[in-house]
Design a protein around this motif. Structure first.
Motif, PDB file in Angstrom:
ATOM      1  N   ILE A 230     -56.695  45.992   8.997  1.00 21.92           N
ATOM      2  CA  ILE A 230     -56.046  44.983   9.841  1.00 21.92           C
ATOM      3  C   ILE A 230     -56.976  43.678   9.682  1.00 21.92           C
ATOM      4  O   ILE A 230     -56.815  42.623   9.513  1.00 21.92           O
ATOM      5  N   VAL A 231     -58.476  44.296   9.784  1.00 21.86           N
ATOM      6  CA  VAL A 231     -59.512  43.395   9.918  1.00 21.86           C
ATOM      7  C   VAL A 231     -59.286  42.504   8.575  1.00 21.86           C
ATOM      8  O   VAL A 231     -59.866  41.438   8.546  1.00 21.86           O
ATOM      9  N   LEU A 232     -59.512  43.352   7.478  1.00 19.50           N
ATOM     10  CA  LEU A 232     -59.353  42.675   6.218  1.00 19.50           C
ATOM     11  C   LEU A 232     -58.297  41.711   5.845  1.00 19.50           C
ATOM     12  O   LEU A 232     -58.576  40.773   5.504  1.00 19.50           O
ATOM     13  N   VAL A 233     -57.234  42.152   6.273  1.00 22.17           N
ATOM     14  CA  VAL A 233     -55.878  41.043   6.199  1.00 22.17           C
ATOM     15  C   VAL A 233     -56.211  39.802   6.858  1.00 22.17           C
ATOM     16  O   VAL A 233     -55.851  38.647   6.377  1.00 22.17           O
ATOM     17  N   VAL A 234     -56.661  40.190   8.093  1.00 19.77           N
ATOM     18  CA  VAL A 234     -56.985  38.966   9.153  1.00 19.77           C
ATOM     19  C   VAL A 234     -58.165  37.908   8.295  1.00 19.77           C
ATOM     20  O   VAL A 234     -57.935  36.607   8.253  1.00 19.77           O
ATOM     21  N   LEU A 235     -59.096  38.566   7.808  1.00 16.40           N
ATOM     22  CA  LEU A 235     -60.197  37.897   7.299  1.00 16.40           C
ATOM     23  C   LEU A 235     -59.763  37.192   6.033  1.00 16.40           C
ATOM     24  O   LEU A 235     -59.917  36.043   5.649  1.00 16.40           O
ATOM     25  N   LEU A 236     -59.005  37.744   5.170  1.00 14.53           N
ATOM     26  CA  LEU A 236     -58.454  37.173   4.062  1.00 14.53           C
ATOM     27  C   LEU A 236     -57.511  36.148   4.215  1.00 14.53           C
ATOM     28  O   LEU A 236     -57.350  34.838   3.482  1.00 14.53           O
ATOM     29  N   SER A 237     -56.638  36.328   5.185  1.00 13.10           N
ATOM     30  CA  SER A 237     -55.720  35.458   5.542  1.00 13.10           C
ATOM     31  C   SER A 237     -56.438  33.959   5.969  1.00 13.10           C
ATOM     32  O   SER A 237     -56.322  32.817   5.888  1.00 13.10           O
ATOM     33  N   PHE A 238     -57.619  34.179   6.886  1.00  8.02           N
ATOM     34  CA  PHE A 238     -58.287  33.130   7.380  1.00  8.02           C
ATOM     35  C   PHE A 238     -59.121  32.537   5.912  1.00  8.02           C
ATOM     36  O   PHE A 238     -59.034  31.247   6.145  1.00  8.02           O
ATOM     37  N   LEU A 239     -59.614  33.207   5.179  1.00  8.88           N
ATOM     38  CA  LEU A 239     -60.071  32.594   4.047  1.00  8.88           C
ATOM     39  C   LEU A 239     -59.471  31.669   3.091  1.00  8.88           C
ATOM     40  O   LEU A 239     -59.325  30.767   2.765  1.00  8.88           O
TER      41      LEU A 239
ATOM     42  N   ILE B 292     -56.651  26.491   1.344  1.00  4.01           N
ATOM     43  CA  ILE B 292     -55.456  25.776   1.201  1.00  4.01           C
ATOM     44  C   ILE B 292     -55.783  24.331   1.992  1.00  4.01           C
ATOM     45  O   ILE B 292     -55.449  23.516   1.434  1.00  4.01           O
ATOM     46  N   PHE B 293     -56.430  24.381   3.025  1.00  2.94           N
ATOM     47  CA  PHE B 293     -56.819  23.254   3.763  1.00  2.94           C
ATOM     48  C   PHE B 293     -57.822  22.338   2.966  1.00  2.94           C
ATOM     49  O   PHE B 293     -57.720  21.117   2.798  1.00  2.94           O
TER      50      PHE B 293
END
Length: 81
Positions: A17-26, A31-32
């Motif tokens: 979960i931490v890895l998915v959240v971190l990758l999503s944030f990055l 994209i921004f």
């Protein structure tokens, strides 16, 4: 006797979960930056428009230069006679 370790749920943070959240944030930051950063898509569009304007100016200046060169050579020819 009651074992309280069995009653209270263990609060381990799942690494996935931490890895998915971190990758999503990055990925969101990436994209921004792609859309609004220094090397963004909107900057590319602005540069293309600026290129077109400058290209038109160059073409107009070349035409003007041709006319002025023709006039110069005509005056030079009249002066020589």
């Amino acid at each position: 006797m009651i074992d309280f370790d069995d009653i209270r749920p263990k609060r381990k943070i799942d690494l996935k979960i931490v890895l998915v959240v971190l990758l999503s944030f990055l990925f969101g930051i990436y994209i921004f930056n792609l859309l609004f950063g220094e090397k963004s898509f909107s900057r590319m569009i602005d540069l293309q428009k600026e290129y077109q304007v400058l290209d038109k100016k160059v073409k107009n200046l070349k035409k003007e230069n041709t006319i002025l060169q023709k006039e110069y050579f005509e005056l030079k020819e009249l002066e020589g006679k």
